[in-house]
Design a protein around this motif. Structure first.
Motif, PDB file in Angstrom:
ATOM      1  N   MET A 238      -1.326 -39.312 -15.974  1.00 22.98           N
ATOM      2  CA  MET A 238      -2.405 -39.314 -14.558  1.00 22.98           C
ATOM      3  C   MET A 238      -3.669 -38.080 -15.211  1.00 22.98           C
ATOM      4  N   GLU A 239      -5.207 -38.627 -15.093  1.00 16.77           N
ATOM      5  CA  GLU A 239      -6.139 -37.906 -14.859  1.00 16.77           C
ATOM      6  C   GLU A 239      -6.425 -38.032 -13.110  1.00 16.77           C
ATOM      7  N   LEU A 240      -6.637 -37.110 -12.790  1.00 20.26           N
ATOM      8  CA  LEU A 240      -6.497 -36.042 -11.707  1.00 20.26           C
ATOM      9  C   LEU A 240      -8.895 -35.912 -11.590  1.00 20.26           C
ATOM     10  N   SER A 241      -9.456 -36.621 -10.881  1.00 24.95           N
ATOM     11  CA  SER A 241     -10.796 -35.871 -10.318  1.00 24.95           C
ATOM     12  C   SER A 241     -10.834 -34.867  -8.681  1.00 24.95           C
ATOM     13  N   VAL A 242     -11.464 -34.016  -9.060  1.00 23.44           N
ATOM     14  CA  VAL A 242     -11.372 -32.903  -8.055  1.00 23.44           C
ATOM     15  C   VAL A 242     -12.591 -32.508  -7.820  1.00 23.44           C
ATOM     16  N   PHE A 243     -13.510 -32.832  -6.358  1.00 21.46           N
ATOM     17  CA  PHE A 243     -14.944 -32.679  -6.264  1.00 21.46           C
ATOM     18  C   PHE A 243     -14.369 -31.549  -5.040  1.00 21.46           C
ATOM     19  N   VAL A 244     -15.533 -30.711  -4.896  1.00 23.54           N
ATOM     20  CA  VAL A 244     -15.729 -29.764  -3.988  1.00 23.54           C
ATOM     21  C   VAL A 244     -17.107 -29.739  -3.099  1.00 23.54           C
ATOM     22  N   ASP A 245     -17.195 -29.775  -1.879  1.00 20.09           N
ATOM     23  CA  ASP A 245     -18.248 -29.302  -1.862  1.00 20.09           C
ATOM     24  C   ASP A 245     -17.843 -28.182  -0.974  1.00 20.09           C
ATOM     25  N   GLU A 246     -19.259 -27.201  -0.250  1.00 20.23           N
ATOM     26  CA  GLU A 246     -19.097 -26.572   0.643  1.00 20.23           C
ATOM     27  C   GLU A 246     -20.455 -26.347   1.461  1.00 20.23           C
ATOM     28  N   SER A 247     -20.512 -26.030   3.012  1.00 21.79           N
ATOM     29  CA  SER A 247     -21.878 -26.110   3.104  1.00 21.79           C
ATOM     30  C   SER A 247     -21.760 -25.179   4.595  1.00 21.79           C
ATOM     31  N   GLY A 248     -22.900 -24.071   5.164  1.00 23.00           N
ATOM     32  CA  GLY A 248     -22.566 -23.365   5.691  1.00 23.00           C
ATOM     33  C   GLY A 248     -23.230 -22.036   5.329  1.00 23.00           C
ATOM     34  N   ASP A 249     -22.939 -21.073   6.791  1.00 26.38           N
ATOM     35  CA  ASP A 249     -23.456 -19.497   6.563  1.00 26.38           C
ATOM     36  C   ASP A 249     -22.448 -18.842   6.835  1.00 26.38           C
TER      37      ASP A 249
ATOM     38  N   HIS B  15     -28.724 -23.408  14.851  1.00 24.00           N
ATOM     39  CA  HIS B  15     -29.081 -24.159  14.079  1.00 24.00           C
ATOM     40  C   HIS B  15     -28.571 -25.137  12.963  1.00 24.00           C
ATOM     41  N   ALA B  16     -27.213 -23.666  12.627  1.00 17.69           N
ATOM     42  CA  ALA B  16     -26.015 -24.332  11.816  1.00 17.69           C
ATOM     43  C   ALA B  16     -24.235 -23.757  12.171  1.00 17.69           C
ATOM     44  N   PRO B  17     -24.474 -24.044  12.815  1.00 19.87           N
ATOM     45  CA  PRO B  17     -22.807 -23.453  13.843  1.00 19.87           C
ATOM     46  C   PRO B  17     -21.608 -22.772  13.071  1.00 19.87           C
ATOM     47  N   TYR B  18     -21.888 -24.118  11.563  1.00 16.33           N
ATOM     48  CA  TYR B  18     -20.552 -24.644  11.420  1.00 16.33           C
ATOM     49  C   TYR B  18     -20.203 -24.165  10.203  1.00 16.33           C
ATOM     50  N   TYR B  19     -19.215 -24.234   9.482  1.00 17.64           N
ATOM     51  CA  TYR B  19     -19.370 -23.705   7.386  1.00 17.64           C
ATOM     52  C   TYR B  19     -17.865 -24.511   7.345  1.00 17.64           C
ATOM     53  N   ILE B  20     -18.149 -25.430   6.434  1.00 15.07           N
ATOM     54  CA  ILE B  20     -17.085 -26.606   6.145  1.00 15.07           C
ATOM     55  C   ILE B  20     -17.061 -26.319   4.807  1.00 15.07           C
ATOM     56  N   ILE B  21     -15.772 -26.793   4.491  1.00 10.42           N
ATOM     57  CA  ILE B  21     -15.821 -27.087   2.786  1.00 10.42           C
ATOM     58  C   ILE B  21     -15.119 -28.496   3.085  1.00 10.42           C
ATOM     59  N   SER B  22     -15.084 -29.716   1.988  1.00 13.61           N
ATOM     60  CA  SER B  22     -14.709 -30.607   1.565  1.00 13.61           C
ATOM     61  C   SER B  22     -14.208 -31.146   0.046  1.00 13.61           C
ATOM     62  N   LEU B  23     -13.175 -31.157   0.506  1.00 14.49           N
ATOM     63  CA  LEU B  23     -12.274 -31.934  -1.304  1.00 14.49           C
ATOM     64  C   LEU B  23     -11.915 -33.376  -1.285  1.00 14.49           C
ATOM     65  N   VAL B  24     -12.574 -33.971  -2.180  1.00 15.26           N
ATOM     66  CA  VAL B  24     -11.517 -35.456  -2.694  1.00 15.26           C
ATOM     67  C   VAL B  24     -10.939 -35.414  -3.817  1.00 15.26           C
ATOM     68  N   PHE B  25      -9.883 -35.754  -3.878  1.00 16.58           N
ATOM     69  CA  PHE B  25      -8.505 -35.662  -4.858  1.00 16.58           C
ATOM     70  C   PHE B  25      -8.596 -37.250  -4.934  1.00 16.58           C
ATOM     71  N   HIS B  26      -9.015 -37.653  -6.781  1.00 16.60           N
ATOM     72  CA  HIS B  26      -8.945 -39.504  -7.477  1.00 16.60           C
ATOM     73  C   HIS B  26      -8.444 -39.299  -8.621  1.00 16.60           C
ATOM     74  N   ASN B  27      -6.894 -40.265  -8.344  1.00 16.40           N
ATOM     75  CA  ASN B  27      -6.224 -40.068  -9.620  1.00 16.40           C
ATOM     76  C   ASN B  27      -7.066 -41.667  -9.918  1.00 16.40           C
ATOM     77  N   GLN B  28      -7.760 -41.269 -11.092  1.00 13.76           N
ATOM     78  CA  GLN B  28      -8.652 -42.028 -11.656  1.00 13.76           C
ATOM     79  C   GLN B  28      -7.929 -43.006 -12.331  1.00 13.76           C
ATOM     80  N   SER B  29      -6.407 -43.637 -11.968  1.00  7.05           N
ATOM     81  CA  SER B  29      -6.161 -44.743 -12.491  1.00  7.05           C
ATOM     82  C   SER B  29      -6.519 -45.279 -11.537  1.00  7.05           C
ATOM     83  N   ASN B  30      -6.738 -45.075  -9.805  1.00  9.10           N
ATOM     84  CA  ASN B  30      -7.007 -46.144  -8.433  1.00  9.10           C
ATOM     85  C   ASN B  30      -8.965 -45.832  -8.618  1.00  9.10           C
ATOM     86  N   ASP B  31      -8.672 -47.642  -8.192  1.00 13.17           N
ATOM     87  CA  ASP B  31     -10.197 -48.179  -8.157  1.00 13.17           C
ATOM     88  C   ASP B  31      -9.687 -48.055  -6.884  1.00 13.17           C
TER      89      ASP B  31
END
Length: 83
Positions: A1-12, A19-35
């Motif tokens: 299995m090949e797993l891709s992990v995408f991470v993004d953050e935003s905030g201060d 104007h920017a009251p939040y700080y967030i972190i997003s994670l996406v895990f994707h097993n490359q064998s899944n369409d």
């Protein structure tokens, strides 16, 4: 299995700014064998429903109500981040 992990953050981590009251972190895990084409199509359909066809979503400007999100209410911007 090949797993891709995408991470993004935003905030201060600094002092609170309404104007920017939040700080967030997003994670996406994707097993490359899944369409994920169906999921991507659904995501693009939902963006089109919000009048954002062919749109690349970046959390920072959504949170800070910048650029193309400037005229949107908080509820409208939340809809984008909850698709």
């Amino acid at each position: 299995m090949e797993l891709s992990v995408f991470v993004d953050e935003s905030g201060d981590f600094g002092e609170y700014d309404y104007h920017a009251p939040y700080y967030i972190i997003s994670l996406v895990f994707h097993n490359q064998s899944n369409d994920i084409q169906f999921d991507l199509s659904h995501f693009n359909d939902e963006l089109a429903y919000l009048n954002l066809s062919n749109h690349c979503v970046h959390a920072g400007p959504i949170i800070r109500s910048e650029k193309e999100y400037k005229g949107m209410s908080l509820d409208e911007r939340r809809k984008i981040s909850c698709i």
